[in-house]
Design an enzyme around this catalytic site. Sequence first.
Site, short mmCIF file in Angstrom:
data_model
loop_
_atom_site.label_atom_id
_atom_site.label_comp_id
_atom_site.label_asym_id
_atom_site.label_seq_id
_atom_site.Cartn_x
_atom_site.Cartn_y
_atom_site.Cartn_z
CG ASP A 1 20.62 22.10 1.44
OD1 ASP A 1 20.33 22.16 2.65
OD2 ASP A 1 19.82 22.39 0.52
CG ASN B 1 9.25 17.18 2.75
OD1 ASN B 1 9.39 15.96 2.83
ND2 ASN B 1 10.02 18.04 3.39
CG HIS C 1 6.34 15.84 6.07
ND1 HIS C 1 7.38 16.74 6.01
CD2 HIS C 1 5.21 16.59 6.15
CE1 HIS C 1 6.91 17.98 6.06
NE2 HIS C 1 5.60 17.92 6.15
CG ASP D 1 10.77 11.16 7.07
OD1 ASP D 1 11.30 12.29 7.06
OD2 ASP D 1 9.85 10.84 7.86
CD GLU E 1 16.45 21.02 3.47
OE1 GLU E 1 16.26 22.09 2.88
OE2 GLU E 1 15.91 20.73 4.56
#
Length: 362
Positions: free
Chosen positions: A235, A243, A248, A252, A278
Site C-alpha cells: 500500500d 493526488n 489524479h 496514475d 493504491e
Amino acid sequence: MLSQFNQFLLNFSLLITSLLFAFLPLRHIKRISPTSPIRIRLIVGVIAGLISVLLVLNSVTYDGAKVDLRLVALVTAFYYGGWVSGGITMVAIIGARFIITPPGAYEGLILTALICSALLVTASVYRRFASHTLKDYLILIAIGIGYSLPALYLLTETFTRFLEISLVYIIFILLGGYVTYRFLQELRKHFQFVQMQQELALTDGLTNLANRRKLDETLASYDKDGFAFSVLIVDIDFFKSVNDTYGHDGGDVVLRQLSHLLEHCCPDKAMVGRYGGEEFVLLLPDMPLKEAVRLGETIRSACADQHFVFSTYPAFHVTLSIGVAASDQAATSFEVVQKADQSLYQAKQTGRNKVVAYSEVD
C-alpha cells in the site's frame, strides 16, 4: 452432372464442419506455421489427416475415379505445418484410398500416391519463392488440380465423361480451397479476439497488471491444487496527498511506475496484481514467509529510493507499507490474504514505510 454437384456439396459441407470442430483445440495458438514446435505440427497433421479420411470415405464415385476435396486438406496441412503435417495427411489419404479400393483395382490408389507425393515436393520447392498469402495457397490448390486431371482422364471411360466430372471438380476444389483459407483466417481472428477480451476482463486497465478478479481466481486455484505460497499486500503511504499535490493524473503516474517496479523485483513465477486504489497484491508460489519478507524489504527500499517524475514538477519520493503472510498460517488462500491485510494494518499503525509479517502481529 446435378447428382455429382450435390455429392460435392455434401463433401464441401463435411470439410467446413470438420474444420470448425477439429481446430478448436488449437484456438489458443497465435500462429501456426512450418516453424511451429513439432508437437503443434504433428497435431495439425493428425487433424488434417482425419478430415481427409472423412472426405475420401465420402467421395464421389465416377467410373473408376474417386473424387473429393482431399487436396484441400493436404494443401492446408502443408501450408500451415510444412512437411511434417503434409506427410501425415498424405499417409492418411493413401490409407483411406486403400480402404475403399476394390481388390485388384489399384490404379486409383497408385495415382493418388503419385499425386500427393508430387504435390508435396512441388509445394516445398514453391514455398522457397513464395510468401504466406491467399494467392500462394490457391496456386498450390491449382497445382494439385493440374496433377489430378490426368489421373481423372485415365480413370474415366470417355472424354465426355472426363469433361463432366472435371468441370465440377475444378469448381469445387477452388471454391473449397478459397473458403477453407478464409474460414481458417476468420476463425483465428475470432479466437484471438475472444482471448483478448478474456485477458482484458482479467487485467487492470491502468497498470496492465492482474486485476482483483484474476487474483481471486488464482487464489482459488492455489486452494484447489494445494500450492504453498506467500502473499505481500503493498500500500502506498499517504497516497491521498499525492493526488492532492499532483492531481489524479500524477497519482496514475505513480501507480504505473510502482507497477513496473513490482514486476521488476518479483520472480518470474509471481503474480502481481492491483487489488484496488493504491493497494497491490503479490502472490508468490513456493516462497516461504522469511524469503517473502526479504522480498518485501527489497521492494520497500527500492521504492523509497526511486524518483517519481510527473510533468514539470520536481522529482518526488513515495514510501510503501507492506503486510506479509504465508499459506501455512491459514486454512485457505483467502484467509492468507486476510492475515497479510492485518499485517499491513499493523505496518500502517506503527509508523508506515515498513514490512510486517503476520507472525510479528500481537
